[in-house]
Design a protein around this motif. Structure first.
Motif, PDB file in Angstrom:
ATOM      1  N   ASN A   1       0.860  -1.218  -0.046  1.00 56.36           N
ATOM      2  CA  ASN A   1      -0.007   0.022  -0.023  1.00 56.36           C
ATOM      3  C   ASN A   1       0.995   1.168  -0.034  1.00 56.36           C
ATOM      4  O   ASN A   1       1.486   1.441   0.833  1.00 56.36           O
TER       5      ASN A   1
ATOM      6  N   TRP B   1      -2.072   6.592  11.875  1.00 56.48           N
ATOM      7  CA  TRP B   1      -3.085   6.128  11.100  1.00 56.48           C
ATOM      8  C   TRP B   1      -4.557   6.003  11.756  1.00 56.48           C
ATOM      9  O   TRP B   1      -5.539   5.413  11.302  1.00 56.48           O
TER      10      TRP B   1
ATOM     11  N   ASN C   1     -10.822   7.445  11.730  1.00 59.34           N
ATOM     12  CA  ASN C   1     -11.102   7.030  10.517  1.00 59.34           C
ATOM     13  C   ASN C   1     -12.642   7.117  10.226  1.00 59.34           C
ATOM     14  O   ASN C   1     -13.094   7.166   9.128  1.00 59.34           O
TER      15      ASN C   1
ATOM     16  N   ARG D   1     -13.727   2.572   9.386  1.00 59.53           N
ATOM     17  CA  ARG D   1     -14.179   3.224   8.055  1.00 59.53           C
ATOM     18  C   ARG D   1     -15.641   2.579   7.680  1.00 59.53           C
ATOM     19  O   ARG D   1     -16.494   3.383   7.365  1.00 59.53           O
TER      20      ARG D   1
ATOM     21  N   TYR E   1      -6.264  -5.040  -0.267  1.00 60.62           N
ATOM     22  CA  TYR E   1      -5.746  -4.082  -0.976  1.00 60.62           C
ATOM     23  C   TYR E   1      -4.982  -4.431  -2.086  1.00 60.62           C
ATOM     24  O   TYR E   1      -3.880  -4.069  -2.223  1.00 60.62           O
TER      25      TYR E   1
ATOM     26  N   ASN F   1     -10.053   2.400   0.418  1.00 62.11           N
ATOM     27  CA  ASN F   1      -8.857   3.095   0.059  1.00 62.11           C
ATOM     28  C   ASN F   1      -8.601   3.133  -1.740  1.00 62.11           C
ATOM     29  O   ASN F   1      -9.502   2.840  -2.055  1.00 62.11           O
ATOM     30  N   ASP F   2      -7.807   3.978  -1.925  1.00 58.77           N
ATOM     31  CA  ASP F   2      -7.655   4.147  -3.298  1.00 58.77           C
ATOM     32  C   ASP F   2      -7.362   3.113  -4.098  1.00 58.77           C
ATOM     33  O   ASP F   2      -7.683   3.115  -5.428  1.00 58.77           O
TER      34      ASP F   2
ATOM     35  N   ASP G   1      -7.288   7.818   1.142  1.00 59.60           N
ATOM     36  CA  ASP G   1      -6.006   8.154   1.206  1.00 59.60           C
ATOM     37  C   ASP G   1      -5.270   9.134   0.184  1.00 59.60           C
ATOM     38  O   ASP G   1      -4.409   9.670   0.632  1.00 59.60           O
TER      39      ASP G   1
ATOM     40  N   SER H   1     -11.471  11.323  -3.561  1.00 59.62           N
ATOM     41  CA  SER H   1     -10.707  10.648  -2.264  1.00 59.62           C
ATOM     42  C   SER H   1     -10.646  11.580  -0.893  1.00 59.62           C
ATOM     43  O   SER H   1     -11.161  12.532  -1.104  1.00 59.62           O
TER      44      SER H   1
END
Length: 334
Positions: free
Chosen positions: A71, A145, A160, A195, A220, A244-245, A272, A286
């Motif tokens: 990632n 994070w 998050n 999330r 991911y 996530n992206d 992200d 995003s």
């Protein structure tokens, strides 16, 4: 091999002054500092790491344990962490747990054995025994994070769940009512779970339910998110929120492959804000988490705590919704 005494003799100062300059402790004038640094360069003097660590009662090293190298967002954060550490005279050790709790616990022990002065961790979900070892070893550490005031360890990061609110609001304002979510794997991952919870709670705030069959967890990996995309698209969703992206990029590729117009037929969001996301066609909406800034804050907080013999201070960072071309009005809303 030149010694500290040789440097002192050439610079015309005491060995104590040389030590203060090399170890960046105490007060010396800029003129004296320049003379010592010039002597160090001329003699090619290299301080003995063991002696320096003994004198300072620290190793001048920071450690970091991250879940994966797959990632890119972790690379951004670690880049900021390492650059800040290096600028303040610290070296850096990186370890990867591969999302394995047992391996993470072993890596914590190795960091303690290596004598690092401070340690960066990702997320708050770690073995309680590991936290106990860190505390007994008096090893300063920070969880990144994430941000939770109730957490056992200091946090430097973001909430998050709250970070998903602006994103959900944006989609609801554009008339979307049928949602799907391609979430990260939530096992041993408090960030992914938060999330998911953030999306569910914010949709409930708007009177919208997110059925369990419309939440699909996926690794991911672009290839895996492309496969998982088909589990959602058959539920007649108008917007897909991704964990996530990387997941979002896979969903976007699969949607375009099947001929869907983005965002006319389907809105897709990431999380992200990776550099590539702004270059995609269409560019990806995003959430910017400022990973590099987070890494810099973590390094600075650890070093301040080590050098001032104090506790690491927690810090909550803001996130920012970046609206681009993959989101727009729901067709039924226009």
């Amino acid at each position: 091999m030149p010694t500290q005494s040789d440097v002192a003799r050439l610079a015309g100062v005491s060995t104590a002054t040389v030590s203060r300059v090399i170890n960046r402790r105490g007060v010396v004038t800029e003129e004296v500092r320049a003379r010592v640094e010039s002597a160090v360069e001329k003699l090619h003097y290299v301080p003995h790491a063991g002696a320096r660590a003994l004198a300072l009662q620290r190793s001048g090293t920071l450690g970091a344990i991250i879940p994966t190298l797959n990632n890119a967002i972790f690379a951004e954060g670690i880049n900021g962490f390492e650059r800040c550490a290096q600028s303040l005279g610290y070296t850096f050790i990186l370890a990867v747990s591969h999302n394995d709790p047992q391996q993470h616990a072993e890596l914590v022990m190795r960091m303690i054995e290596r004598g690092v002065d401070g340690l960066l961790l990702v997320g708050n979900e770690h073995d309680a025994a590991g936290f106990s070892r860190l505390e007994k070893a008096a090893l300063r550490h920070v969880c990144t994070w994430v941000y939770d005031e109730r957490a056992r360890a200091p946090n430097i990061g973001f909430c998050n769940a709250q970070a998903m609110h602006d994103l959900v609001d944006h989609l609801v304002e554009h008339g979307h009512r049928n949602f799907g979510m391609l979430a990260g794997l939530s096992a041993n991952n408090d960030r992914a779970r938060e999330r998911i919870l953030g999306v569910i709670n914010r949709l409930n705030h708007h009177g919208i339910a997110l059925p369990p069959q419309c939440i699909v967890e996926v690794d991911y990996v672009i290839r895996e998110s492309r496969k998982a995309f088909w589990q959602l698209i058959n539920n007649d969703v108008s917007a897909i929120i991704c964990g996530n992206d990387v997941i979002a990029q896979g969903a976007l590729l699969e949607a375009m492959k099947m001929g869907l117009r983005i965002p006319e037929d389907l809105s897709i969001t990431g999380f992200d804000d990776l550099e590539l996301s702004a270059e995609l066609q269409p560019a990806l909406t995003s959430v910017d988490v400022s990973a590099q800034r987070m890494g810099e804050h973590a390094a600075k907080a650890l070093i301040d705590a080590v050098e001032n013999k104090q506790a690491v201070e927690s810090r909550k960072l803001d996130t920012r919704l970046i609206i681009r071309r993959t989101t727009g009005p729901c067709m039924d809303f226009r």
